[in-house]
Design an enzyme around this catalytic site. Structure first.
Site, short mmCIF file in Angstrom:
data_model
loop_
_atom_site.label_atom_id
_atom_site.label_comp_id
_atom_site.label_asym_id
_atom_site.label_seq_id
_atom_site.Cartn_x
_atom_site.Cartn_y
_atom_site.Cartn_z
N LYS A 113 0.82 -1.85 -0.01
CA LYS A 113 0.44 -0.53 0.60
C LYS A 113 0.80 0.94 -0.13
O LYS A 113 0.22 2.46 -0.31
CB LYS A 113 -0.58 -0.18 1.04
CG LYS A 113 -1.76 -0.92 1.28
CD LYS A 113 -3.28 -1.05 2.04
CE LYS A 113 -4.38 -2.39 1.86
NZ LYS A 113 -3.73 -3.44 1.27
C1 LIG Z 1 -4.17 -4.98 1.21
C2 LIG Z 1 -3.63 -5.25 1.12
C3 LIG Z 1 -3.66 -7.17 0.07
C4 LIG Z 1 -5.14 -6.56 -0.38
O1 LIG Z 1 -5.42 -5.57 -2.02
P1 LIG Z 1 -6.53 -5.37 -1.78
O2 LIG Z 1 -6.22 -4.44 -3.08
O3 LIG Z 1 -7.29 -4.71 -0.88
O4 LIG Z 1 -7.62 -6.13 -3.48
C5 LIG Z 1 -3.14 -7.81 0.46
N1 LIG Z 1 -2.10 -7.73 0.50
C6 LIG Z 1 -1.56 -7.55 1.39
C7 LIG Z 1 -0.09 -7.26 2.61
C8 LIG Z 1 -2.44 -5.84 2.35
O5 LIG Z 1 -2.11 -4.86 2.44
#
Ligand SMILES: *Cc1c(COP(=O)(O)O)cnc(C)c1O
Length: 500
Positions: A113
């Protein structure tokens, strides 16, 4: 280029406005009104660029009300030297002849993120300036763990913004919780909620659509915006790394120009894999998008049958950032697959809200199964995958990425497709160290140790360095101790902002 809402109620919005608002006023999400297309030559030209140049190249096609200078400033601020612990930002690692790992966790909080949340605040500040916004922006975030910390880091001390992060009290790991409650910065707040992630997300949505509160905010010189993956400014930076991965494989001679590849994406809120859809739609040669879920397998069922059914037990898993029953960004895909039919999307979303499910048929279902393949991974399989991959390749996977690798294996067994595949790695193995350590060393070694001791154990035994964002976390001072009920979130906002 203009943006419109997925629920048909609003059009002709500039990207700056869309980024500033986050959610559309009719409850929908902003998407580009017209598709962006790149020529094959443009795509191949990315092979000679570094990540920052690739980012500007892609972003300017979607955010054309920003100048190139503005975008370059945002990109350098987010991905410039020292921001990520890897100069390539999103490096591709070769696992074997067919499978590659795209490491997206080299940012300050060790999860993917960061890629979006390091740049979103910069895009937002410029958006405010462009739209002559006077009110201070208040970012509200509901997080299942990773978004919260990444957003706090991204917005920390950013002029003209405040950020309030709500996280499910028992729905995040020790490390994630410590990351959030020790956050420094003069404009940052984190609050624990007694409930699960969906409760937390629904609470934030309710605050966003509270007209009385919005009026009161305005009188006090504040305005809400969102840093959740429903904000277009979160989504568009994620498109970049799909192109970047392709360009890296091309530059390394692993694929030929024009060769199609697959991506496997560990999925929760559907933001990451939706960015892959946009990349594909723009012309990136992608064969299949493989959607990997954990025991919360709503999306597996949806892609395989057309039925979206959130009426099921919520499971707490060892890949908690994917513990989601309502994947908000799916709404954007539905809008795209129906050729921008906002009425249809509104119908489905209303059914989801009132009956907990909806079903897609015909052309939409056909397109869905043409582009996507989906499966899920159990808890046991997740741990087994971490152990197997470590034994076979001496490569350490986190739990979310392990779900991706296992689902990829299932894909190959089921289809026999040997197309080169990039598995998107969404977190550093250190971030979810308890499960990773359990997978590699067994329950006995792990028993009685807290997550911080396990960080040391993993680093020592596997010969790796603890990432800077996680090192020394247990010694940091706790700065945020608020906790509230599901119904108490609005009161927290009022208290924190001191609304009159
Ligand atoms: C947020 C997240 C996901 C999922 O991603 P999306 O965009 O919500 O589908 C998967 N793995 C990790 C480590 C995350 O932080």
């Amino acid at each position: 280029m203009y943006y419109e809402s997925t629920r048909g109620g609003i059009r002709n919005i500039t990207s700056a406005e869309a980024i500033k608002r986050g959610l559309a006023p009719d409850g929908g999400l902003f998407v580009p009104e017209t598709a962006v297309k790149l020529t094959p030559e443009e795509i191949y030209s990315l092979a000679d660029m570094d990540y920052r140049e690739r980012a500007v190249f892609i972003l300017r096609r979607f955010l054309d009300d920003y100048t190139d200078e503005e975008l370059a400033e945002c990109v350098i601020g987010a991905y410039g030297s020292g921001k990520f612990d890897e100069d390539r930002v999103a490096p591709v690692v070769k696992l074997n002849d067919n499978a590659y790992i795209l490491e997206l966790w080299h940012g300050p909080t060790c999860a993917f993120k960061d890629v979006a949340l390091q740049i979103l605040p910069r895009l937002l500040v410029k958006a405010n300036r462009k739209t002559r916004e006077n009110a201070e922006t208040v970012i509200l975030v509901a997080t299942s763990g990773d978004t919260g910390k990444a957003a706090l880091e991204g917005f920390k001390d950013v002029e003209g913004t405040r950020i309030i992060v709500f996280f499910p009290e028992k729905g995040v790991s020790q490390v994630q919780k410590m990351q959030m409650v020790t956050q420094e910065g003069r404009n940052v707040y984190s609050v624990a909620v007694r409930g699960n992630f969906d409760d937390t997300q629904n609470g934030v949505k309710a605050i966003f659509s509270d007209k009385e509160l919005a009026g009161r905010m305005l009188e006090n010189g504040y305005k809400f915006s969102s840093a959740n993956s429903i904000n277009w400014g979160r989504l568009v930076p994620q498109i970049v790394y799909y192109f970047s991965a392709y360009a890296d494989l091309l530059a390394a001679g692993e694929i030929k120009a024009g060769e199609a590849i697959n991506f496997t994406v560990p999925t929760g809120n559907f933001g990451n894999i939706l960015a892959a859809w946009y990349a594909r739609d723009m012309g990136l040669p992608i064969n299949k998008l493989i959607c990997a879920s954990n025991d919360n397998n709503v999306l597996t069922e949806f892609i395989n049958t057309g039925l979206y059914n959130r009426e099921r037990e919520f499971r707490k898993t060892i890949s908690p950032s994917m513990d989601i029953l309502i994947s908000s960004n799916l709404e954007r895909l539905l809008f795209e697959l129906t050729e921008h039919d906002g009425e249809q999307v509104l119908d489905w979303m209303t059914e989801l809200k009132n009956e907990g499910k909806y079903m897609v048929f015909g052309e939409v279902k056909r397109k869905l199964s043409e582009m996507y393949w989906a499966a899920y991974t159990t808890e046991h399989e997740t741990l087994e995958t971490i152990r197997d991959v470590y034994e076979d390749y001496e490569y350490l996977l986190d739990t979310h990425t392990a779900v991706g690798v296992d689902v990829y294996d299932k894909y190959v067994i089921s289809t026999g497709d040997m197309t080169k595949t990039v598995i998107v790695s969404t977190a550093s193995p250190f971030k979810f160290n308890e499960s990773v350590a359990r997978a590699i060393f067994g329950d006995e070694t792990v028993a009685g140790k807290n997550e911080f001791q396990l960080l040391d154990l993993l680093a020592e035994q596997c010969g790796l360095d603890i990432p800077a964002g996680l090192d020394g976390l247990s010694d940091k001072a706790v700065l945020h101790e608020s906790i509230c009920s599901r119904d108490g979130m609005k009161e927290q906002v009022i208290r924190i902002l001191g609304l009159k």
